[in-house]
Design an enzyme around this catalytic site. Structure first.
Site, PDB file in Angstrom:
ATOM      1  N   LYS A 181       0.843  -1.197   0.000  1.00  0.00           N
ATOM      2  CA  LYS A 181       0.000   0.000   0.000  1.00  0.00           C
ATOM      3  C   LYS A 181       0.877   1.246   0.000  1.00  0.00           C
ATOM      4  O   LYS A 181       2.012   1.208   0.470  1.00  0.00           O
ATOM      5  CB  LYS A 181      -0.869   0.018   1.271  1.00  0.00           C
ATOM      6  CG  LYS A 181      -2.018  -0.962   1.263  1.00  0.00           C
ATOM      7  CD  LYS A 181      -2.863  -0.805   2.522  1.00  0.00           C
ATOM      8  CE  LYS A 181      -4.015  -1.784   2.532  1.00  0.00           C
ATOM      9  NZ  LYS A 181      -4.999  -1.568   1.467  1.00  0.00           N
ATOM     10  N   ARG A 228     -10.168 -11.694   1.954  1.00  0.00           N
ATOM     11  CA  ARG A 228     -10.968 -12.814   1.419  1.00  0.00           C
ATOM     12  C   ARG A 228     -10.174 -14.123   1.453  1.00  0.00           C
ATOM     13  O   ARG A 228     -10.763 -15.203   1.551  1.00  0.00           O
ATOM     14  CB  ARG A 228     -11.432 -12.459  -0.003  1.00  0.00           C
ATOM     15  CG  ARG A 228     -10.326 -12.228  -0.981  1.00  0.00           C
ATOM     16  CD  ARG A 228     -10.756 -11.450  -2.224  1.00  0.00           C
ATOM     17  NE  ARG A 228     -10.835 -10.003  -2.007  1.00  0.00           N
ATOM     18  CZ  ARG A 228     -11.233  -9.124  -2.927  1.00  0.00           C
ATOM     19  NH1 ARG A 228     -11.617  -9.534  -4.108  1.00  0.00           N
ATOM     20  NH2 ARG A 228     -11.263  -7.834  -2.661  1.00  0.00           N
TER      21      ARG A 228
HETATM   22  N1  BES Z   1      -8.245  -3.731   4.232  1.00  0.00           N
HETATM   23  C1  BES Z   1      -8.326  -3.354   2.875  1.00  0.00           C
HETATM   24  C2  BES Z   1      -9.612  -2.600   2.531  1.00  0.00           C
HETATM   25  C3  BES Z   1      -9.700  -1.200   3.045  1.00  0.00           C
HETATM   26  C4  BES Z   1      -8.993  -0.177   2.446  1.00  0.00           C
HETATM   27  C5  BES Z   1     -10.533  -0.906   4.092  1.00  0.00           C
HETATM   28  C6  BES Z   1      -9.109   1.112   2.913  1.00  0.00           C
HETATM   29  C7  BES Z   1     -10.657   0.378   4.557  1.00  0.00           C
HETATM   30  C8  BES Z   1      -9.940   1.396   3.980  1.00  0.00           C
HETATM   31  C9  BES Z   1      -8.291  -4.600   2.001  1.00  0.00           C
HETATM   32  O1  BES Z   1      -7.496  -5.629   2.458  1.00  0.00           O
HETATM   33  C10 BES Z   1      -7.744  -4.187   0.681  1.00  0.00           C
HETATM   34  O2  BES Z   1      -6.621  -3.792   0.625  1.00  0.00           O
HETATM   35  N2  BES Z   1      -8.564  -4.286  -0.337  1.00  0.00           N
HETATM   36  C11 BES Z   1      -8.190  -3.891  -1.644  1.00  0.00           C
HETATM   37  C12 BES Z   1      -8.762  -4.882  -2.617  1.00  0.00           C
HETATM   38  C13 BES Z   1      -8.253  -4.704  -4.019  1.00  0.00           C
HETATM   39  C14 BES Z   1      -6.804  -5.060  -4.085  1.00  0.00           C
HETATM   40  C15 BES Z   1      -9.063  -5.588  -4.933  1.00  0.00           C
HETATM   41  C16 BES Z   1      -8.736  -2.493  -1.906  1.00  0.00           C
HETATM   42  O3  BES Z   1      -9.861  -2.193  -1.483  1.00  0.00           O
HETATM   43  O4  BES Z   1      -8.023  -1.704  -2.499  1.00  0.00           O
HETATM   44 MN    MN Z   2      -5.481  -5.425   1.855  1.00  0.00          MN
END
Ligand code: BES
Ligand code: MN
Ligand code: ZN
Length: 498
Positions: free
Chosen positions: A279, A353
């Site tokens: 990230k 997931r």
């Molecule tokens: N924990 C995150 C989702 C999230 C992001 C929650 C920001 C709250 C605030 C999750 O694990 C994630 O990173 N999801 C990705 C999925 C994508 C790679 C398909 C996302 O939402 O960017």
């Molecule tokens: Mn994530």
């Protein structure tokens, strides 16, 4: 906090602060009695417009010699019955004012607050919830003087008649239980990733079970999960030095021990760096909140135990840390889940997931769930779709979806159902495995739900995406405790059916 219910005349109550409602219309009930006792005070206040008629506005009068109460707080209730949401907001305002004035004990004239479509116990519950929420403190990492020591220790509800006393007491007990569940969820959420690790969550779950004969807790470590073939889960936890944990909490409240359980499953990523699909740095600290699904499950179990509900519930927490490392999963890696289905990990940041899917299979193989609800901070896309006000809901069962939506309405912790069908499922197609772990940018919350649905075909299942609702950012940064009220309402409703 001590909560009690009292009967009697408002002008004769001994309390540091009497709280009365003032409607826009004619003075009646408590207001009329107080007005009379205090020589026309309320009528004058109204005439001079020193308290606006707007619902939720309030004034605190420090000295009203004709009353036995030391202070009088008047709260505007508007010109008609308040909406439940307006009542909730008004009670949050009252609690904040009590906190600001460092008042030690307060008494609320409950009959004054006419709220649309709810009963006495609902109002009492909201008051206890508001008090618990307002007086919550998280200062364990602040050194030196803890300025914020809250003063309030006692809240009483004043009722004119005796007939509602039991309902009010029941409501207070529910509000207190939900309130402590919310506080548990907030504290676990607020704890930093270097304290709240997967093992820490296991310890907390075991702590909750201590001394409660109806609740038993165990946790599977990575060795045990390896034996079960949970390679999807392990593909996330292997990159971290913190050992992944599948926490299992069994609550047996039903008279029939063999009753099939309702199940909860929480995403417990104690820190989500994104893994090799790292990230961006800005705001990454907020990914300590990526275990808020797990925290809400712990909170709901806390309330369940406190309320001693007569149902069987099994809660699972899929806890792991998502880190980049030499042995971490890479984009393109393929793993076999416990179900036997293979997954191509196209993005290591879609890790939630991956841990949840094996837990869903574990639920199928070890229990026959009446229904299973998973709760997860799963997708940033959910924030784009619903903002920070409403949680996302995806389900394979209309009845369960309806029950959760209703529970969200009733507890003012709302959710909104999103569609799910074959068209969205196709977005998970890949040339190299049974499915990919991402479905592209469009409808990211739904395709995440589609992914999970493939592991929950054997039972009624619903998924709550709380990415937008589990915590607040900015100056008020902190876990919200949502959706504990929704979950507890859902369980109370099932208990009422039993
Ligand atoms: N924990 C995150 C989702 C999230 C992001 C929650 C920001 C709250 C605030 C999750 O694990 C994630 O990173 N999801 C990705 C999925 C994508 C790679 C398909 C996302 O939402 O960017
Ligand atoms: Mn994530
Ligand atoms: Zn995550």
């Amino acid at each position: 906090m001590e909560y009690t219910v009292k009967n009697g005349a408002p002008e004769k109550q001994k309390t540091q602060c009497l709280i009365a409602g003032l409607s826009a219309g004619e003075l009646s009930g408590t207001a009329a009695a107080l007005n009379e006792a205090a020589g026309g005070l309320l009528a004058t206040l109204k005439k001079r417009k020193d308290l606006s008629d707007k619902s939720g506005d309030s004034v605190l009068l420090s000295y009203v010699p004709e009353l036995t109460a030391e202070r009088l707080m008047l709260v505007g209730t508007g010109d008609k019955a308040m909406s439940p949401k307006a009542f909730k907001a008004a009670m949050a305002g009252v609690a904040a004012k009590l906190k600001g004035a460092a008042i030690k004990d307060a008494m609320i004239c409950l009959d004054d607050f006419d709220v649309e479509g709810v009963d006495v116990s609902w109002k009492a519950r909201q008051i206890a919830e508001a008090v618990e929420r307002t007086f919550y403190v998280f200062d364990q990492f602040k050194s030196g003087d803890k300025k914020d020591k809250p003063a309030l220790t006692k809240v009483s509800l004043l009722l004119a008649g005796r007939k509602d006393a039991n309902a009010a007491k029941q409501g207070l007990a529910e509000g207190e239980a939900i309130g402590s569940g919310v506080s548990v969820a907030r504290t676990l959420g607020n704890l930093p990733g270097n304290v709240c690790t997967p093992k820490y969550l296991t310890e907390q779950a075991k702590e909750l079970a201590k001394g409660n004969a109806k609740l038993s807790v165990k946790a599977l470590g990575e060795k045990e999960m390896d034996k079960l073939g949970m390679y999807s889960f392990l593909s996330v936890s292997k990159g971290s030095v913190e050992e992944g944990q599948l926490i299992v909490m069994e609550y047996k409240g039903s008279k029939k021990k063999t009753d099939k359980p309702y199940m909860l499953l929480g995403k417990g990523i104690t820190f989500d760096t994104g893994g090799i699909s790292l990230k961006p740095g800005a705001g990454m600290d907020e990914m300590k909140f990526d275990m808020c699904g797990a925290a809400s499950v712990m909170g709901a179990m806390t309330a369940l135990v406190e309320l001693d509900l007569p149902i069987n519930v099994v809660a699972l927490i899929a806890a792991a840390e998502n880190m980049p490392a030499g042995n971490a999963s890479k984009p393109g890696d393929i793993v076999t889940s416990m179900s036997g289905k293979t997954i191509e990990i196209l993005n290591t940041d879609a890790e939630g997931r991956l841990v949840l899917c094996d837990a869903l299979t574990y639920a199928e193989k070890n229990y026959k769930p009446k229904a299973l609800v998973d709760i997860a901070t799963l997708t940033g896309a959910c924030i784009l779709a619903l903002g920070h006000h409403i949680s996302g809901l995806v389900a394979n069962d209309d009845e369960l979806a309806g029950q959760l939506l209703e529970a969200g309405e009733g507890s003012i912790d709302p959710a909104w159902r999103l569609p799910m069908n074959e068209d969205y499922q196709k977005q998970l197609d890949t040339n190299f495995a049974d499915m990919a772990n991402i479905g592209g940018r469009p409808a990211g919350t739904i395709t995440a739900g589609c992914f999970l649905s493939r592991f929950a075909e054997a039972y009624p299942w619903a998924h709550l995406d709380i990415a937008g609702t589990a915590w607040d950012s900015g100056k008020a940064k902190g876990a919200s405790g949502r959706p504990v009220p929704l979950l507890v309402q859902y369980l109370m409703d099932r208990a009422a059916e039993a």
